[in-house]
Design an enzyme around this catalytic site. Sequence first.
Site, PDB file in Angstrom:
ATOM      1  N   VAL A   1       0.953  -1.251   0.009  1.00 33.02           N
ATOM      2  CA  VAL A   1       0.039   0.071   0.119  1.00 33.02           C
ATOM      3  C   VAL A   1       0.966   1.367  -0.118  1.00 33.02           C
ATOM      4  CG1 VAL A   1      -2.003  -1.102   1.076  1.00 33.02           C
ATOM      5  CG2 VAL A   1      -0.221   0.012   2.361  1.00 33.02           C
ATOM      6  N   ASP A   2       2.040   1.170  -0.368  1.00 29.95           N
ATOM      7  CA  ASP A   2       3.101   2.162  -0.333  1.00 29.95           C
ATOM      8  C   ASP A   2       3.297   2.911  -1.460  1.00 29.95           C
ATOM      9  OD1 ASP A   2       4.852   0.533  -1.821  1.00 29.95           O
ATOM     10  OD2 ASP A   2       5.646  -0.562  -0.062  1.00 29.95           O
TER      11      ASP A   2
ATOM     12  N   HIS B   1      -4.440  -4.208  -2.212  1.00 34.52           N
ATOM     13  CA  HIS B   1      -4.963  -3.997  -1.019  1.00 34.52           C
ATOM     14  C   HIS B   1      -5.097  -2.363  -0.811  1.00 34.52           C
ATOM     15  CE1 HIS B   1      -3.205  -8.053   0.352  1.00 34.52           C
ATOM     16  NE2 HIS B   1      -4.297  -8.205   0.176  1.00 34.52           N
TER      17      HIS B   1
ATOM     18  N   CYS C   1     -15.168  13.535   7.776  1.00 41.78           N
ATOM     19  CA  CYS C   1     -15.150  13.803   6.246  1.00 41.78           C
ATOM     20  C   CYS C   1     -15.320  15.334   5.911  1.00 41.78           C
ATOM     21  CB  CYS C   1     -16.229  12.770   5.516  1.00 41.78           C
ATOM     22  SG  CYS C   1     -16.401  13.299   3.782  1.00 41.78           S
TER      23      CYS C   1
ATOM     24  N   SER D   1       5.552 -13.900   1.170  1.00 42.82           N
ATOM     25  CA  SER D   1       5.338 -15.106   2.075  1.00 42.82           C
ATOM     26  C   SER D   1       4.290 -16.206   1.608  1.00 42.82           C
ATOM     27  CB  SER D   1       5.393 -14.943   3.517  1.00 42.82           C
ATOM     28  OG  SER D   1       4.242 -14.372   3.789  1.00 42.82           O
TER      29      SER D   1
END
Length: 279
Positions: free
Chosen positions: A102-103, A118, A177, A220
């Site tokens: 997610v980086d 993700h 929000c 993994s």
Amino acid sequence: MTENTDTLARLLAAGDVVVLSGAGISTESGIPDYRGPSGALVQHTPMTYQTFVGDPAARRRYWARSHVGWRAMARATPNQGHHAVARLQRDGLVAGIVTQNVDGLHQAGGAREVVELHGSLGQVVCLGCGDLSPRDELDRRLREANPWFDARVTAINPDGDADLRDEEVDGFRTVGCRSCDEGMLKPDVVFFGETVPADRVRECFALVESARLLLVLGSSLTVMSGRRFVLRAAKLGIPVAIVNQGPTRGDGYAALTVDAPLGVVLPELVRLTGTRAVS
């Protein structure tokens, strides 16, 4: 380099490769893996979706930690592995990239059309109205709401959640929000216990099913979220190659495995495939 690396270069040189990457490709950028050699899961329990939406105190603690962690994540830069994958894509050998990370470092390294299985820490979603907003904007709003907050990162986790002392979190104020005011904000990532959007999963399966080779990098394959693509490839007779430090739960389905740092192996693959293209 090992004989397996040379064999992998020959497989890559034929093209139509789909990459499935995990946290292991980002460790050399300072972001730890959950289950690899740096073992973040040993010391850190990731936030679950159920806890995030159901426990206001836990949600406040998460946002305090994530607010600090985002600053560290935003400063992370792509490493040689990310740049090598982008180069293989530019060279026409990699036809698609699916990442469990997610980086955003694949894109920062020059890769195009990356499917973020993700989600992305660079966006925030409102669970009420569905509004999407940039994480940098939320960072500014949280700074304004907490001018006194000056916690320091002691450790950063793959989900951008930093480790902080309880006293550093006390009094942290969240914000709502920007569009509907009342909606609960959440990073636009799939938390543990949450389901990956079905259309995104279908897109990933379609990429895998069109591949000549599925190349797993730094995963993994412990959780089914990523392993299902290896299972699909194996079922269809599509070869699977895995480059990872340590064993994976997909090794039994792999035609080839390379146990070595990605920052070493991937640039070598670029060199070897380039040499073959010239010769």
